[in-house]
Design an enzyme around this catalytic site. Structure first.
Site: not given
Ligand SMILES: C[S@@+](CC[C@H](N)C(=O)[O-])C[C@H]1O[C@@H](n2cnc3c(N)ncnc32)[C@H](O)[C@@H]1O
Length: 270
Positions: A51, A73, A184
């Protein structure tokens, strides 16, 4: 047997067999937060299907034999549907590839990993799921905010912020009296903060945003529920970001050895 498979057998790493899929979490960014099993998958995979939020430094750990397929995306370009991605995993496995499906954070936390696993199971493809450090926990740790503290909270609520436009009822979450960790959420932050306050959460409740946690672009903002959305806009906070709301945010100051504060405060570590 590939060179990397032979290495895995010698070193006792788990073996990623031909025709199998590993659905693995890549963590929030820093390769140091990768599990050893996900690393073993990177070393052995023929193909890494990843991803957008999987960090380039993690992908750089793949073996030389691996090729990459992007399944996220990016830049507003049309992206593969979830069904396309799941079917692609099945097709690669049926071709006899060693497939690593790598997702940001944990594959089963707001990552649609459950749907992919169900498709693999229905198609009879052998697979395993490797957990990852989810962004919500990584972000709290990056900001020195403890997820739980004895005597302060006995639960942590992880919630997706894109439920606002679907008339999600934030009332029970506001009234639970436990910290809320939002994923998100940046596009709906104001509506959700308003909904939480309308449901009784005090405007002065501490709130923090951690953007790009565990990456070189990590940024932190500490505010209150009432001010966090405006502060995020003023300071150009962008996704990916986690928003933490609750008393646990206050304890950040104590962990850092400074006086706890509810003032708006930004810190850019880049
Ligand atoms: C589709 S979700 C995926 C979550 C992922 N599976 C997890 O367990 O962290 C995507 C969201 O995860 C959060 N996210 C992912 N990576 C991040 C990071 N390095 N720092 C802050 N938020 C993060 C944000 O809120 C982002 O919009």
């Amino acid at each position: 047997m590939t060179v990397s498979n032979a290495l895995a057998r010698r070193t006792g790493m788990p073996i990623l067999e031909a025709g199998h899929v590993w659905l693995a979490g890549a963590g929030p960014g820093d390769p140091g937060l990768l599990t050893l099993d996900a690393f073993a998958g990177l070393q052995q995979a023929d193909v890494v299907v990843h991803d957008a939020l999987v960090d380039q430094r993690v992908l750089a750990l793949a073996g030389e034999q691996a090729w990459f397929e992007f399944a996220g995306k990016r830049g507003g370009k049309p992206s593969a549907t979830q069904a396309d991605i799941s079917q692609r995993l099945v097709a690669l496995a049926h071709e006899g590839r060693r497939v690593l499906r790598l997702k940001g954070g944990d594959p089963f936390v707001f990552g649609r990993g459950g749907e992919e696993a169900m498709t693999l199971a229905a198609a009879g493809v052998p697979f395993r799921v490797i957990p990852g450090v989810t962004a919500g926990l990584a972000a709290l740790t990056a900001a020195s905010i403890p997820a739980t503290l004895r005597g302060v909270n006995r639960a942590v609520i992880f919630a997706a912020g894109h439920g606002a436009e679907e008339n999600f009822d934030w009332g029970p979450i506001a009234r639970a009296g436990q910290p809320i960790v939002l994923y998100m959420v940046m596009h709906n932050l104001k509506q959700i903060a308003d909904a939480l306050m309308a449901a009784g959460l005090p405007p002065q409740t501490p709130a923090a945003i951690v953007a790009s946690a565990a990456t070189p672009r990590e940024r932190l903002l500490v505010a209150t529920l009432e001010t966090v959305a405006a502060q995020a806009r003023t300071n150009n906070f962008e996704p990916p970001a986690i928003v933490a709301i609750g008393e646990i945010v206050e304890f950040r100051g104590r962990l850092l050895g400074v006086t706890p504060s509810t003032r708006d405060d930004t810190k850019d570590k880049s």
